[in-house]
Design an enzyme around this catalytic site. Structure first.
Site, PDB file in Angstrom:
ATOM      1  N   ALA A 191     102.733  51.337  -2.766  1.00  0.00           N
ATOM      2  CA  ALA A 191     101.292  51.484  -2.682  1.00  0.00           C
ATOM      3  C   ALA A 191     100.928  51.434  -1.199  1.00  0.00           C
ATOM      4  CB  ALA A 191     100.409  50.606  -3.607  1.00  0.00           C
ATOM      5  N   CYS A 192     100.078  52.008  -0.724  1.00  0.00           N
ATOM      6  CA  CYS A 192      99.822  52.154   0.773  1.00  0.00           C
ATOM      7  C   CYS A 192      98.352  52.065   0.786  1.00  0.00           C
ATOM      8  CB  CYS A 192     100.287  53.260   1.755  1.00  0.00           C
ATOM      9  SG  CYS A 192      99.932  54.900   1.244  1.00  0.00           S
ATOM     10  N   ALA A 193      97.727  52.233   1.947  1.00  0.00           N
ATOM     11  CA  ALA A 193      96.085  52.088   2.055  1.00  0.00           C
ATOM     12  C   ALA A 193      95.449  53.247   1.618  1.00  0.00           C
ATOM     13  CB  ALA A 193      95.752  51.475   3.512  1.00  0.00           C
ATOM     14  N   THR A 235     103.109  55.956   0.210  1.00  0.00           N
ATOM     15  CA  THR A 235     103.332  55.682  -1.153  1.00  0.00           C
ATOM     16  C   THR A 235     104.372  56.534  -1.885  1.00  0.00           C
ATOM     17  OG1 THR A 235     101.091  55.027  -1.676  1.00  0.00           O
ATOM     18  CG2 THR A 235     102.385  55.488  -3.380  1.00  0.00           C
ATOM     19  N   GLY A 262      96.926  55.661  -0.337  1.00  0.00           N
ATOM     20  CA  GLY A 262      97.587  56.007  -1.463  1.00  0.00           C
ATOM     21  C   GLY A 262      98.154  57.527  -1.695  1.00  0.00           C
TER      22      GLY A 262
END
Length: 660
Positions: A173-175, A181, A177
């Site tokens: 998950a990244c900021a 990700t 998305g």
């Protein structure tokens, strides 16, 4: 829709002479403005830099993937920029990366969670394919690049592992998305195949949770790699799996070493805040799901209550320094006081009241979220506002009794299950898929909770609140009232009866009918009593009655009592309800009787220690509190020790009988 449909020949910029990141962003913004894709260049560039501040968008092999989500973007696109000369100071995962190939993504904020994001995720995964990247680096024209994009639509079958060494799980998950990700997931899957491991990666991106493994896969997994830049959601699914935790960029840089690490040297077994029963079936029982959703809602509501208490306590205490009688800072005359500090405290007190009004919406929203995910939150939040009577406050309707805490719980359950049903059953074509979470589910679920609250929950919940109000207000004698309030508050330690007693007592205190003393004592004596029991037993009595986990829970319970949170005692009540609950009731009743005898009065809903300056009769209050806490603490030690000794003697007797 194909990747080639999210860009055009004009958005493929080959062999440009841009010398810096700023040059790239300005050139792209100018081109997107000309094509009508963005509305404001400055807003778009700011969105790009906002993302840059979160984590590096440079990767390795000369690649960077800057991206922005903004309301100024009209439709999702991506731009490909190939530079003549590399940019050497682009922040990258690999410090030696010299950026010469840029894939810039532009995503409308309102279109996250749609098919467009799926395609942008596909682009991110394609960047992990060396043939795709090298093809763009060597392309002579934008048409050749478009041909490569067309080919990415054809999914190659995954390489089969003939003799798998086992299963490794991942969560990425990244900021935003989107890019990291999916790239991190792709890197883990490729590295796993090379090492001989089966890999399943759950993506928590802009589309929500994707590719979650079955519980049977979780049970056989050798390890879990949690690669996230944000707090992952609903992680109880992975309880007790050996794990490591890292940044989302780490697998992109070196997924192989992460897989080896989680197999050979995991950080421990994964434990989430909401653990699952290791013996539970693939599908949670209804009772378990109901309980977990209720506890989830309460856990989010508690900070609201604590924050409201603080914002109410500060002006009440602060007003005393300006000669204002305790409890009168909320009088309208203070709003126009010539003393600016007094006026500020008046509005701060009103702000505290506003925060209190949010506890039911937050409760119902996160209950619904625990059941249905994000699609349930809208109906839950709005329904919780109905349960709290916010509509009556706004419209000025009087003599209306809202459904209250019980209504908020019912609405949380209904909103969650109804939204989950709609989300599972409604099927739409891909091009209008976004209508489901943005229009159809909110429309139907909001209407449902309104109708149910109006005709069912409010008559029942409001009636029960009125009944409890009548029982308390019509009880004969102040001591009986105090005992009823204290026991009702202490009974389920933050549960429905506790919250209903709180709502009724606050109403009584608001019209100066009866103080909140017994309610506050019933709120904090259970967690303080059971917490002190653990502490005294550990350092004074030293009986073998609490295991290590209960000792840890005991300290948590004591601290939660100090800050006015009843729920800290719940683990003990769940393990030994026939010991814990009766002692909590008796200890709270004892303290309430003593406080009433001493004439202690508390008129504000502030059970935390910072509310002590508002107590009328602080010393007798603390003595009453101490008596109730010691009763619960000593009572738990004596009874638990007696039962443990009795059980030990019975075991010894059985052993002797077997030997004879």
């Amino acid at each position: 829709m194909k990747l080639s449909e999210l860009t055009t020949n004009d958005l493929i910029m080959l062999d440009k002479g841009y010398a810096s990141k700023d040059d790239v962003f300005k050139a792209v913004a100018e081109e997107l403005l000309i094509q009508g894709i963005i509305q404001d260049k400055k807003v778009f560039i700011n969105a790009l830099y906002h993302r840059e501040a979160e984590s590096p968008t440079g990767l390795e092999n000369g690649i960077a993937i800057p991206h922005a989500k903004s309301e100024t973007i009209n439709k999702p696109v991506f731009v490909i920029i190939r530079l003549k000369n590399s940019i050497n100071d682009w922040e990258s995962l690999d410090s030696s990366n010299r950026v010469s190939l840029i894939f810039l993504l532009a995503i409308p904020k309102q279109q996250t969670g749609t098919t467009h994001i799926d395609l942008l995720a596909q682009l991110s995964r394609s960047l992990m394919n060396p043939e795709f990247v090298n093809g763009i680096k060597n392309a002579n024209t934008s048409e050749e690049v478009m041909t490569l994009l067309e080919l990415t639509n054809k999914q190659e079958p995954k390489e089969e592992i003939r003799e798998s060494k086992g299963l490794v799980l991942g969560v990425t998950a990244c900021a935003t998305g989107i890019a990291h990700t999916y790239m991190a997931a792709e890197a883990l899957e490729k590295a796993g195949a090379e090492l001989g491991y089966e890999v399943i990666v759950e993506k928590q991106g802009a589309n929500g949770i994707e590719d979650r493994p079955a519980l049977s896969d979780v049970r056989r997994a050798k390890g879990l790699i949690v690669a996230t830049d944000i707090e992952p959601q609903n992680m109880a699914h992975y309880e007790n799996v050996p794990y490591i935790k890292t940044k989302v960029a780490a697998p992109i840089k070196d997924a192989t070493s992460l897989i080896k690490q989680v197999i050979d040297q995991p950080a421990g077994n994964y434990h989430s805040e909401q653990s699952v029963d290791s013996n539970m079936s693939e599908k949670k029982s209804l009772g378990t799901e109901l309980y977990q959703s209720l506890m989830s809602g309460i856990s989010y509501m508690i900070p609201i209550v604590v924050g409201a208490g603080l914002m109410t306590a500060i002006p009440q205490i602060g007003g005393m320094f300006f000669g204002i009688e305790g409890g009168t800072i909320g009088d309208a005359i203070n709003a126009t006081s010539s003393n600016g500090a007094v006026s500020f405290l008046y509005y701060l007190n009103s702000f505290g009241g506003f925060i209190f009004s949010l506890m039911y919406p937050v409760l119902a929203a996160f209950m619904a979220n625990a059941i249905a995910g994000k699609v349930g939150m809208t109906a839950g939040f709005i329904g919780g506002g109905l349960a709290g009577g916010m509509i009556y406050a706004l419209t000025g309707q009087e003599n209306q009794t809202p459904s209250g805490f019980l209504g908020a719980i019912a609405i949380g359950f209904v909103a969650g299950y109804f939204c989950r049903f709609l989300n599972n059953k409604i099927k739409l074509p891909k091009n209008i898929q976004s209508l489901k979470p943005m229009l159809i589910i909110p429309l139907l679920s909001i209407l449902l909770v309104y109708v149910l609250n109006l005709y069912i929950f409010e008559p029942i919940g409001g009636g029960l609140n009125n009944l409890l109000f009548d029982v308390i207000s019509k009880s004969t004698g102040t001591y009986v009232i105090a005992i009823v309030i204290a026991m009702a508050t202490a009974f389920d330690m933050g549960g429905p009866v506790n919250k209903a007693a709180f709502a009724v007592t606050m109403t009584l205190a608001a019209n100066q009918s009866f103080p909140m003393t017994a309610n506050i004592l019933g709120c904090i004596i259970p967690p303080l009593g059971i917490g002190l029991s653990v502490i005294l037993n550990q350092y004074v009595f030293k009986r073998d009655i609490y295991d290590e986990s209960m000792e840890a829970d005991g300290y948590t319970s004591f601290i939660s009592g100090i800050i006015g949170i009843s729920e800290g005692a719940i683990p003990f009540a769940l393990k030994n309800p026939l010991i814990t609950i009766p002692l909590n009731l008796l200890g709270s009743a004892l303290a309430a009787v003593l406080a009433t005898l001493f004439g202690v009065e508390i008129w504000f809903p502030i059970p935390q220690f910072w509310g002590w300056p508002l107590v009328q009769g602080l010393v007798p209050y603390l003595l009453s509190l101490l008596a109730g806490v010691l009763f619960v603490a000593i009572g738990n030690i004596v009874i638990r020790d007696y039962l443990a000794t009795k059980k030990k003697k019975q075991v010894e007797k059985n052993d002797n009988w077997v030997r004879s």
